[in-house]
Write a protein that holds these residues in place. Structure first.
Motif, PDB file in Angstrom:
ATOM      1  N   LYS A  60       0.833  -1.201   0.000  1.00  0.00           N
ATOM      2  CA  LYS A  60       0.000   0.000   0.000  1.00  0.00           C
ATOM      3  C   LYS A  60       0.868   1.251   0.000  1.00  0.00           C
ATOM      4  N   GLU A  64       1.093   4.401  -2.749  1.00  0.00           N
ATOM      5  CA  GLU A  64       0.911   5.798  -2.370  1.00  0.00           C
ATOM      6  C   GLU A  64       2.097   6.653  -2.813  1.00  0.00           C
ATOM      7  N   ARG A  67       1.827   7.280  -6.424  1.00  0.00           N
ATOM      8  CA  ARG A  67       0.777   8.258  -6.666  1.00  0.00           C
ATOM      9  C   ARG A  67       1.300   9.674  -6.389  1.00  0.00           C
ATOM     10  N   HIS A  68       2.076   9.809  -5.334  1.00  0.00           N
ATOM     11  CA  HIS A  68       2.678  11.112  -5.035  1.00  0.00           C
ATOM     12  C   HIS A  68       3.639  11.532  -6.153  1.00  0.00           C
ATOM     13  N   SER A 146      -0.129  11.628   4.641  1.00  0.00           N
ATOM     14  CA  SER A 146       0.409  10.384   4.081  1.00  0.00           C
ATOM     15  C   SER A 146       1.819  10.123   4.581  1.00  0.00           C
TER      16      SER A 146
END
Length: 200
Positions: A60, A64, A67-68, A146
């Motif tokens: 996960k 993330e 995605r960043h 995050s």
């Protein structure tokens, strides 16, 4: 514990003052950092396939981070910043240098370093946001949660995977890396980067 409290020192004002004049470099290097963070998580997944809980959380986390990376690239495109090569600073290499090579010490040290890097990223997002334009400030403030979560993942797994290591020994190791990190952040660096020390 928040990332800022965990760290031994705040980002120096001299680094923060260099953010706006070096915004293009900051964005490019930040994209690189997100890509490397995803790579670190994936590398741990390949190395420790017997750690089911760790695998799931890192999977996960890697998504993330990627995605960043995509989000930073979008910000760069909107601002006319081309993604180009920039040399890394000494930060990550110097932090990883003392990581031990035998297990489980290698895993523990790698997780500690991961926690520290994520904590510093989170601290810098918060510290530099007030100096940025409204859109970019909102973007970086949105990333804080995050990065704080990633910090928690690495630190909690460092503590739970410290089998055969006393609490005092683990805290001593965390202190060692935190002191090293503080010296890198407060020291001088020839080039401005997202995790560099004071621009010199």
């Amino acid at each position: 514990m928040t990332p800022a409290v965990f760290l031994r020192c705040p980002t120096p004002d001299a680094w923060l003052e260099a953010v706006v004049p070096n915004l293009e470099t900051l964005l490019i290097d930040h994209a690189n950092c997100e890509k490397k963070a995803a790579g670190t998580a994936l590398s741990l997944m390949y190395r420790y396939i017997d750690q089911e809980r760790l695998l799931m959380r890192l999977s996960k986390l890697a998504r993330e981070e990627l995605r960043h990376f995509e989000q930073v690239l979008s910000v760069m495109k909107a601002r006319g910043v081309k993604y180009r090569h920039v040399t890394p600073c000494r930060y990550a290499g110097m932090l990883r240098g003392p990581v031990r090579t035998h297990e489980p010490a290698r895993l523990i040290d790698t997780l500690i370093v991961g926690a520290i890097v994520e904590a510093r990223s989170c601290e810098r997002f918060a510290a530099m946001a007030p100096r940025l334009d409204a859109d970019l400030a909102e973007f970086y403030q949105g990333l804080e949660a995050s990065e704080a979560r990633h910090f928690d993942v690495y630190l909690s797994f460092a503590r739970t995977h410290s089998t055969g290591v006393s609490a005092a020994q683990l805290e001593s190791r965390i202190d060692f890396f935190l002191e090293l990190e503080a010296s890198l952040i407060q020291g001088s660096d020839p080039d401005f980067r997202f995790h560099s020390g004071v621009p010199g």
